[in-house]
Design an enzyme around this catalytic site. Structure first.
Site, PDB file in Angstrom:
ATOM      1  N   HIS A   1       0.821  -1.203   0.000  1.00 20.11           N
ATOM      2  CA  HIS A   1       0.000   0.000   0.000  1.00 20.11           C
ATOM      3  C   HIS A   1       0.856   1.254   0.000  1.00 20.11           C
ATOM      4  CE1 HIS A   1      -2.724  -2.830   2.512  1.00 20.11           C
ATOM      5  NE2 HIS A   1      -3.019  -2.963   1.237  1.00 20.11           N
ATOM      6  N   ASP A  25      -6.980  -6.612  -0.604  1.00 23.21           N
ATOM      7  CA  ASP A  25      -5.613  -6.959  -1.010  1.00 23.21           C
ATOM      8  C   ASP A  25      -5.547  -8.118  -2.013  1.00 23.21           C
ATOM      9  OD1 ASP A  25      -4.639  -4.899   0.499  1.00 23.21           O
ATOM     10  OD2 ASP A  25      -3.698  -6.158   2.021  1.00 23.21           O
ATOM     11  N   TYR A  57       2.807   1.950  13.249  1.00 17.83           N
ATOM     12  CA  TYR A  57       3.200   2.836  12.148  1.00 17.83           C
ATOM     13  C   TYR A  57       3.131   4.277  12.650  1.00 17.83           C
ATOM     14  CZ  TYR A  57       0.452  -0.697   9.399  1.00 17.83           C
ATOM     15  OH  TYR A  57      -0.119  -1.814   8.868  1.00 17.83           O
ATOM     16  N   LYS A  87       6.640   6.642   6.591  1.00 19.36           N
ATOM     17  CA  LYS A  87       6.254   5.844   7.756  1.00 19.36           C
ATOM     18  C   LYS A  87       7.500   5.403   8.508  1.00 19.36           C
ATOM     19  CE  LYS A  87       2.297   3.862   5.345  1.00 19.36           C
ATOM     20  NZ  LYS A  87       1.742   2.632   4.781  1.00 19.36           N
TER      21      LYS A  87
END
Length: 181
Positions: free
Chosen positions: A62, A170, A132, A72
């Site tokens: 992603h 996904d 994250y 991130k």
């Protein structure tokens, strides 16, 4: 804190300095000032996310695109994950390359995934809690993705294919060559 370069441009492994004795340990998980001094990159984060997953779960690949792109800083708080960053910046010398690292609470490593990169991870332990830090807010309309088993990227997720668990979303992502990054 130590910053280790990866084979991907601007993608780093962060290794904290750990102070340990018979009572346990202490370490500074993140320091914006030190991070910026060591990397020259912006270390200001605005959103924290936590996910819990079971063995075989694969999340990714992603990214957020355009003005909503996110860098991130990721870590594993419980269990063991194989974390993967994919350079999707067309102007980068490492465009289309990926890098993976095992993240655990024991090794205390973190991976800095810059803006313009795809990101995903697979769970190698019974369960895992994954954290994250993001430097931009999530925006659904800015989502981008690449299917986990793209043949051109050929990512090794460190799991047998028959145990991989994917979300409905996904399972139906585009191929690398179908994207306009």
């Amino acid at each position: 804190m130590k910053i280790k370069e990866t084979p991907l441009k601007d993608c780093y492994i962060i290794e904290p300095t750990v102070f340990e004795d018979d009572r346990g340990y202490f370490y500074e998980k993140f320091n914006e000032k030190k991070f910026e001094e060591l990397t020259g990159l912006n270390g200001h984060f605005v959103q924290d996310n936590i996910s819990k997953s079971s063995y075989g779960v694969l999340r990714g690949v992603h990214l957020q695109k355009g003005e909503h792109a996110q860098a991130k800083l990721v870590s594993c708080l419980e269990g063991k994950v194989w974390d993967v960053a994919v350079d999707l910046r067309k102007d980068s010398p490492t465009f289309g390359k990926w890098f993976g690292v095992e993240l655990t609470p024991e090794n205390k490593l973190q991976l800095y995934v810059p803006r313009g990169f795809g990101h995903g991870f697979s769970v190698l332990s019974d369960t895992a809690i994954f954290a994250y830090k993001c430097d931009n807010f999530y925006e659904k309309d800015a989502e981008g993705s690449v299917i986990w088993n793209d043949e051109e990227l050929n990512i090794d997720w460190k799991l047998p294919k028959e145990v991989i668990q994917l979300s409905d979303k996904d399972q139906h992502l585009p191929l690398f060559k179908e994207n306009n990054f």
